[in-house]
Design an enzyme around this catalytic site. Structure first.
Site, PDB file in Angstrom:
ATOM      1  N   GLY A   1       5.324   4.026   4.545  1.00 13.09           N
ATOM      2  CA  GLY A   1       5.263   4.732   5.901  1.00 13.09           C
ATOM      3  C   GLY A   1       5.950   5.548   6.367  1.00 13.09           C
TER       4      GLY A   1
ATOM      5  N   TYR B   1       6.598   4.915   8.882  1.00 14.73           N
ATOM      6  CA  TYR B   1       7.525   3.685  10.121  1.00 14.73           C
ATOM      7  C   TYR B   1       7.329   1.721   9.356  1.00 14.73           C
ATOM      8  CZ  TYR B   1       4.769   7.130  12.169  1.00 14.73           C
ATOM      9  OH  TYR B   1       3.832   8.221  12.681  1.00 14.73           O
ATOM     10  N   GLY B   2       7.434   1.996   7.876  1.00 17.06           N
ATOM     11  CA  GLY B   2       7.727   0.743   6.946  1.00 17.06           C
ATOM     12  C   GLY B   2       6.693   0.460   6.297  1.00 17.06           C
ATOM     13  N   THR B   3       6.672  -0.536   6.040  1.00 20.89           N
ATOM     14  CA  THR B   3       5.919  -0.965   4.373  1.00 20.89           C
ATOM     15  C   THR B   3       4.589  -1.852   5.074  1.00 20.89           C
ATOM     16  OG1 THR B   3       8.189  -1.311   3.677  1.00 20.89           O
ATOM     17  CG2 THR B   3       6.533  -1.697   2.247  1.00 20.89           C
TER      18      THR B   3
ATOM     19  N   ASP C   1      -0.517  11.770  15.665  1.00 18.14           N
ATOM     20  CA  ASP C   1       0.100  12.044  14.252  1.00 18.14           C
ATOM     21  C   ASP C   1      -0.716  12.124  13.247  1.00 18.14           C
ATOM     22  OD1 ASP C   1       1.708  12.498  11.806  1.00 18.14           O
ATOM     23  OD2 ASP C   1       1.794  10.373  11.442  1.00 18.14           O
TER      24      ASP C   1
ATOM     25  N   LYS D   1       0.752  -3.915   9.281  1.00 12.41           N
ATOM     26  CA  LYS D   1       1.676  -3.101   9.435  1.00 12.41           C
ATOM     27  C   LYS D   1       2.881  -3.660  10.774  1.00 12.41           C
ATOM     28  CE  LYS D   1      -1.317   0.883   8.770  1.00 12.41           C
ATOM     29  NZ  LYS D   1      -1.514   2.471   8.857  1.00 12.41           N
TER      30      LYS D   1
ATOM     31  N   ILE E   1       0.824  -1.116  -0.439  1.00 11.72           N
ATOM     32  CA  ILE E   1      -0.069  -0.007  -0.049  1.00 11.72           C
ATOM     33  C   ILE E   1       1.269   1.240   0.107  1.00 11.72           C
ATOM     34  CG2 ILE E   1      -2.054   1.276   0.976  1.00 11.72           C
ATOM     35  CD1 ILE E   1      -2.476  -1.914   1.794  1.00 11.72           C
ATOM     36  N   GLY E   2       1.777   0.916   0.945  1.00 11.07           N
ATOM     37  CA  GLY E   2       2.832   2.115   0.511  1.00 11.07           C
ATOM     38  C   GLY E   2       4.159   2.377   1.852  1.00 11.07           C
TER      39      GLY E   2
END
Length: 306
Positions: A18, A20-22, A140, A38, A15-16
């Site tokens: 971020g 914080y990781g993939t 956030d 996540k 998905i992306g």
């Protein structure tokens, strides 16, 4: 925490990446439904337990029992030992196709209707009031963390993860956007739940503008851009525990918020300013924001006038 996530969840797409990781979209092989995965690597204590993470996850799990409509569901948590010092924790969330950022980008001109914005804002504040009443700060909040289902339901994502990820963040040289950060965080002062209200105000403005309100390139630049709109706050409101002095900024006076958000109505403008209040103690709370006249139906407003 269950072990052996890999078997039950079959990755379908990335998905992306971020901060914080993939993040992966995956299929739950047992139920057939899509989920978002996540993963984060966490340092462990002497007993091999990622202690702060266990606490945070327990909190997220407790919130889960309320099943709030404006909060993303945490379906599962899986831990796999990578080494004695490190554990990989995978959080399994319900999958929602689009975030508010994409949603706003896809809106045809002239943009969202005032009623649609009001509905999205009400849902966003409901989710936030729920988190805050359970002593959870998001920390956030930005359009990428606000999901919008195809039915137009708003769901807050990634709350409570800021703490889980902060230990992992030290390892990744990422640029986390400053655009939704409140003054007290930019000044590195102490902060609490009002941080999320500031971010919500920035997002409120962005729904009308279809572009961010404050696009700073550094902490100081971000503060400067904020003061160009709300004015330089008085000396007595400047936090005392910060290194950056008020004298570093030109003495600006507040400009009408409608200069920056022309489409907003009078009630909306008043609410927006209550959210974009420099002093966190004077900033409106999520519950009080929901009670604001902006959210009252038009009929009742006209009745009170006559």
């Amino acid at each position: 925490m269950a072990h052996g996530a890999s078997i039950q969840y079959e990755p379908v797409a990335e998905i992306g990446g971020g901060a914080y990781g993939t993040v992966y979209k995956a299929r739950d092989t047992e139920s057939g439904q899509f989920v978002a995965l996540k993963s984060v690597r966490v340092q462990t204590d002497q007993n091999g337990l990622p202690i702060s993470t266990v606490r945070e996850v327990a909190l997220l799990r407790r919130l889960e029992q309320f099943d709030h409509p404006n909060v993303v569901r945490l379906m599962d948590v899986c831990a796999t030992q990578r080494s004695d010092q490190e554990t990989k924790v995978t959080l399994v969330f319900e999958h929602v196709d689009q975030d508010l950022k994409t949603y706003l980008e896809r809106v045809p001109a002239p943009g969202l209707s005032p009623d649609r914005i009001k509905d999205l804002m009400r849902q966003l504040l409901c989710g936030l009031a729920f988190l805050h009443s359970n002593r959870v700060m998001h920390r956030d909040l930005k359009p990428e963390n606000i999901l919008v289902t195809s039915q137009g339901q708003v769901k807050l994502a990634d709350f409570g993860l800021a703490r889980i990820y902060s230990c992992h963040m030290a390892l990744t040289p990422v640029v986390v956007t400053l655009w939704y950060r409140p003054p007290e965080v930019l000044l590195q002062s102490s902060y609490a739940t009002p941080v999320d209200i500031w971010s919500t105000g920035c997002i409120f403005a962005e729904m009308f503008r279809r572009k961010p309100l404050f696009c700073g390139e550094s902490e100081v630049d971000q503060l400067g851009k904020i003061f160009e709109v709300i004015g330089l706050p008085p000396e007595e409101e400047w936090p005392t525990d910060v290194t950056l002095s008020r004298k570093s900024f030109p003495p600006l006076t507040a400009r009408p918020i409608k200069d920056f958000v022309p489409e907003i109505n009078e009630q909306g403008a008043q609410l927006l300013l209550k959210m974009l209040t420099f002093d966190p103690l004077k900033r409106i709370s999520s519950l009080n924001a929901l009670e604001h006249p902006y959210f009252r139906d038009e009929e009742t407003l006209t009745e009170t006038k006559s």
